[in-house]
Design a protein around this motif. Structure first.
Motif, PDB file in Angstrom:
ATOM      1  N   GLU A 174      12.672  -5.346  38.708  1.00 51.85           N
ATOM      2  CA  GLU A 174      12.148  -6.721  38.643  1.00 51.85           C
ATOM      3  C   GLU A 174      12.097  -7.403  40.014  1.00 51.85           C
ATOM      4  O   GLU A 174      11.152  -8.096  40.350  1.00 51.85           O
ATOM      5  N   GLN A 175      13.150  -7.200  40.809  1.00 58.83           N
ATOM      6  CA  GLN A 175      13.251  -7.909  42.090  1.00 58.83           C
ATOM      7  C   GLN A 175      12.141  -7.548  43.075  1.00 58.83           C
ATOM      8  O   GLN A 175      11.909  -8.267  44.042  1.00 58.83           O
ATOM      9  N   HIS A 176      11.458  -6.386  42.868  1.00 55.35           N
ATOM     10  CA  HIS A 176      10.405  -5.980  43.810  1.00 55.35           C
ATOM     11  C   HIS A 176       9.031  -6.475  43.405  1.00 55.35           C
ATOM     12  O   HIS A 176       8.061  -6.260  44.130  1.00 55.35           O
ATOM     13  N   LEU A 177       8.932  -7.112  42.253  1.00 58.87           N
ATOM     14  CA  LEU A 177       7.612  -7.427  41.702  1.00 58.87           C
ATOM     15  C   LEU A 177       7.139  -8.825  42.067  1.00 58.87           C
ATOM     16  O   LEU A 177       7.934  -9.765  42.180  1.00 58.87           O
ATOM     17  N   ARG A 178       5.839  -8.938  42.271  1.00 64.06           N
ATOM     18  CA  ARG A 178       5.144 -10.209  42.408  1.00 64.06           C
ATOM     19  C   ARG A 178       4.551 -10.593  41.049  1.00 64.06           C
ATOM     20  O   ARG A 178       4.435  -9.734  40.173  1.00 64.06           O
ATOM     21  N   PRO A 179       4.124 -11.853  40.917  1.00 66.39           N
ATOM     22  CA  PRO A 179       3.426 -12.232  39.679  1.00 66.39           C
ATOM     23  C   PRO A 179       2.281 -11.255  39.414  1.00 66.39           C
ATOM     24  O   PRO A 179       1.541 -10.913  40.329  1.00 66.39           O
ATOM     25  N   THR A 235       4.077 -26.914  47.943  1.00 59.89           N
ATOM     26  CA  THR A 235       5.429 -26.702  47.425  1.00 59.89           C
ATOM     27  C   THR A 235       5.405 -26.535  45.910  1.00 59.89           C
ATOM     28  O   THR A 235       6.059 -25.639  45.349  1.00 59.89           O
ATOM     29  N   ALA A 236       4.604 -27.360  45.253  1.00 62.05           N
ATOM     30  CA  ALA A 236       4.479 -27.255  43.798  1.00 62.05           C
ATOM     31  C   ALA A 236       3.884 -25.901  43.400  1.00 62.05           C
ATOM     32  O   ALA A 236       4.341 -25.252  42.447  1.00 62.05           O
ATOM     33  N   PHE A 237       2.872 -25.456  44.151  1.00 61.72           N
ATOM     34  CA  PHE A 237       2.255 -24.152  43.890  1.00 61.72           C
ATOM     35  C   PHE A 237       3.277 -23.034  44.011  1.00 61.72           C
ATOM     36  O   PHE A 237       3.364 -22.140  43.159  1.00 61.72           O
ATOM     37  N   LEU A 238       4.057 -23.093  45.091  1.00 59.18           N
ATOM     38  CA  LEU A 238       5.082 -22.080  45.348  1.00 59.18           C
ATOM     39  C   LEU A 238       6.091 -22.041  44.200  1.00 59.18           C
ATOM     40  O   LEU A 238       6.474 -20.971  43.708  1.00 59.18           O
ATOM     41  N   GLU A 239       6.519 -23.229  43.753  1.00 54.40           N
ATOM     42  CA  GLU A 239       7.543 -23.284  42.694  1.00 54.40           C
ATOM     43  C   GLU A 239       7.015 -22.778  41.361  1.00 54.40           C
ATOM     44  O   GLU A 239       7.762 -22.213  40.560  1.00 54.40           O
ATOM     45  N   HIS A 279       4.324 -20.520  40.971  1.00 51.87           N
ATOM     46  CA  HIS A 279       3.860 -19.130  40.962  1.00 51.87           C
ATOM     47  C   HIS A 279       4.827 -18.138  41.600  1.00 51.87           C
ATOM     48  O   HIS A 279       4.702 -16.940  41.401  1.00 51.87           O
ATOM     49  N   PHE A 280       5.728 -18.618  42.428  1.00 47.31           N
ATOM     50  CA  PHE A 280       6.679 -17.706  43.090  1.00 47.31           C
ATOM     51  C   PHE A 280       8.108 -18.165  42.834  1.00 47.31           C
ATOM     52  O   PHE A 280       8.891 -18.378  43.747  1.00 47.31           O
ATOM     53  N   GLY A 316      -5.471 -17.841  43.335  1.00 45.80           N
ATOM     54  CA  GLY A 316      -4.382 -16.893  43.148  1.00 45.80           C
ATOM     55  C   GLY A 316      -4.671 -15.501  43.662  1.00 45.80           C
ATOM     56  O   GLY A 316      -3.788 -14.672  43.728  1.00 45.80           O
ATOM     57  N   LEU A 317      -5.929 -15.242  44.052  1.00 44.69           N
ATOM     58  CA  LEU A 317      -6.324 -13.847  44.224  1.00 44.69           C
ATOM     59  C   LEU A 317      -6.437 -13.367  45.662  1.00 44.69           C
ATOM     60  O   LEU A 317      -6.925 -12.277  45.922  1.00 44.69           O
ATOM     61  N   ALA A 318      -6.022 -14.183  46.615  1.00 45.94           N
ATOM     62  CA  ALA A 318      -6.004 -13.685  47.989  1.00 45.94           C
ATOM     63  C   ALA A 318      -4.919 -12.622  48.125  1.00 45.94           C
ATOM     64  O   ALA A 318      -3.793 -12.835  47.691  1.00 45.94           O
TER      65      ALA A 318
END
Lengths: 143, 143, 143, 143
Positions: free
Chosen positions: C43-48, D11-15, D17-18, D77-79
Motif C-alpha cells: 500500500e505504501q508504494h501506491l499512488r491514487p 493545498t486542498a487538492f493535495l489533501e 488526492h494525496f 489529475g492526469l499529468a
C-alpha cells in the motif's frame, strides 16, 4: 570567490586550445559562478528546416559550463564532462544567434555541476535547458 | 512489429535529408526495436588529445535513436528530440571508429524512448551511454 | 572480477544498515556487474489509481545499483548517489511486484555508473529505465 | 498567464488526492510559473547518518513541479512524470526542513518542463537540482 580568468583570458584559452571551434563562440559576460556564452550560428549548425541542431546546442552548453569552471579554478586542461542532461523545449528563432547562461551550482574538489538555459537572442522563453557534471583533476590546488 | 525501413532505405533517407552528415554514419545492422550505427571518426570529431568530442558522441546517439524510430514507423520527418541524458564513462580508443547500439524501449503514440551504448570498435567496455526521448508527430497513422 | 558480497551477504548488509526499508526488497540474483532486485509492492508504494509511485521506483533503482556496487567492492558505507536520470515509460501492472535489473557499466576509482530496467513481474515491456552515478569513497583499496 | 489555483486551492487538492503524503508538504509561495514547496523533514525521510534520503528529495521535486503545473492549468489529475534528471550536490543541513523552488520553463500542449533547486532552510548553497518533464492529458482545454 574571485575570478581566476576574465573574459579576455578565457577567449585566449579558447583560441589556443580549441582552435577549430573558437571562432564560433563569444563570451558575453563572466562573473563568479556565472557566464554567458554566445554561439554565432552559421550554416554548419543548422538542420533541415533552418533549426539549430541538437549537437550544436549540446556543444554550446558544454563549452559554456567548461569556461565557467575555468573562470573559477584557472586554465586546467583536464576537466572532463561526465554527464549531461538536456531538454529541448522550443524551436530556436530563425536566423538568430543563441546565448547560453550558466549558473555553476557546485564547485567541489572532485566534481562541478552547472546548469544552463539557452535562448535565442532577443527571446525570453528558453530554447533548451541543460545540466552538466564535470570531473575535476585531483592534483588541483585547493580552490 | 516489422521493420518499415531496412538498412538500405534508412541510408537513402539519411543521404536525402541529412546531406551534410550522411557520409559520417554507416548502418551496421537494423532489427525490430534495435539498430547499430557506426561513426566514421575523422579529424572533425576530435578534441585536443585525440579524443572524440562530446558533441560528436551526442550526435551519434541522437541519429542512431532517430533512425531506429524511423525503421519502425517509416520516413516521418517530424520526430524531434525532447530530452537526452548522456554519461561519458571512458576515453574512446585512439584512432578507432565508434559504434552506437540502440534499444528502443518505448514506441508510443506521442513519445519514443531509446537507450544507447557507445563503444570503440573492438572494445567491450562502453565509452558512453545515453537515453533519449523523441516526441512523435500526432498525425501519424497508428503503428 | 569476482563478487565480494553474495546475495546472502548483501541481504545481511541491507538489514543491518537500512532497517526501515530492508523488508521491502529481495535480492533475486547477483553476478559480477549485474543484479536483480525485487520490490515487494505494498500500500505504501501506491499512488491514487493503484500505480506504484515515482519515488518508490526511484528508490528501487537507487538501492539496486548501490547493492550491485557493494557486491563488487565490499561493504563500503560511503558511496553516494550524485546523479540519476529516470524515464517513466509505462504504467506498472496492477497488483504486481517490480523487478529492477542492473548492469554496472563502469566501476572506476572515483565514479560508478549503472543502468537499470524496471519491469512488472511477468511483463516483458519495461515500466521505467534509469541510470545512476555514484561517487565512491577515495580511501578504498584499489579494486 | 494567471494562476488557476492559488496556495489554498493547491493545498486542498493535495489533501484530497494525496492523503498519505499531504501533511509532509507545505506550499510556501506560488506565482505564475513559479512555486516554493517545503518538506517537513521527519524520521521517515532520513537515511542512516541523518541525511534526507534521495527518494524523499525526488518526491519533493516531483510534487513541487506537479503542483506548479496544476497552479497554471487547473486541477487536472492526469499529468504524469515522464522523465526526471536529478543531481545530488551537497549533504542537507542536519535537522532542517528542505525547500524546493520550481521554475516552469515550458508549459506546452503535450509536455511541461520544470526545473527545481532544493535547499536546506536557511542555507544558500543548493542540496540538489532536478529537472522534470510531465506529459499532459490531451483533452485539456487550451491554456
Amino acid at each position: 570567490m574571485d575570478l581566476k580568468l576574465d573574459a579576455e583570458a578565457l577567449t585566449a584559452f579558447l583560441e589556443r586550445h580549441f582552435t577549430q571551434v573558437a571562432d564560433q563562440f563569444e563570451i558575453v559576460s563572466v562573473a563568479p559562478m556565472e557566464l554567458d556564452l554566445r554561439l554565432n550560428v552559421t550554416e554548419q549548425h543548422l538542420r533541415p528546416g533552418g533549426t539549430v541542431s541538437g549537437p550544436a546546442m549540446f556543444a554550446l552548453a558544454d563549452v559554456a559550463v567548461y569556461l565557467s569552471i575555468l573562470s573559477m579554478i584557472g586554465p586546467v586542461g583536464l576537466a572532463v564532462t561526465t554527464n549531461c542532461s538536456i531538454d529541448f523545449m522550443r524551436k530556436p528563432a530563425a536566423g538568430q544567434d543563441l546565448i547560453a547562461s550558466v549558473r555553476l551550482l557546485k564547485l567541489g574538489r572532485a566534481l562541478a555541476v552547472g546548469d544552463v538555459l539557452i535562448r535565442s537572442v532577443g527571446v525570453e522563453d528558453p530554447v533548451a535547458r541543460a545540466s552538466l557534471t564535470y570531473s575535476l583533476p585531483p592534483a588541483r590546488p585547493s580552490a
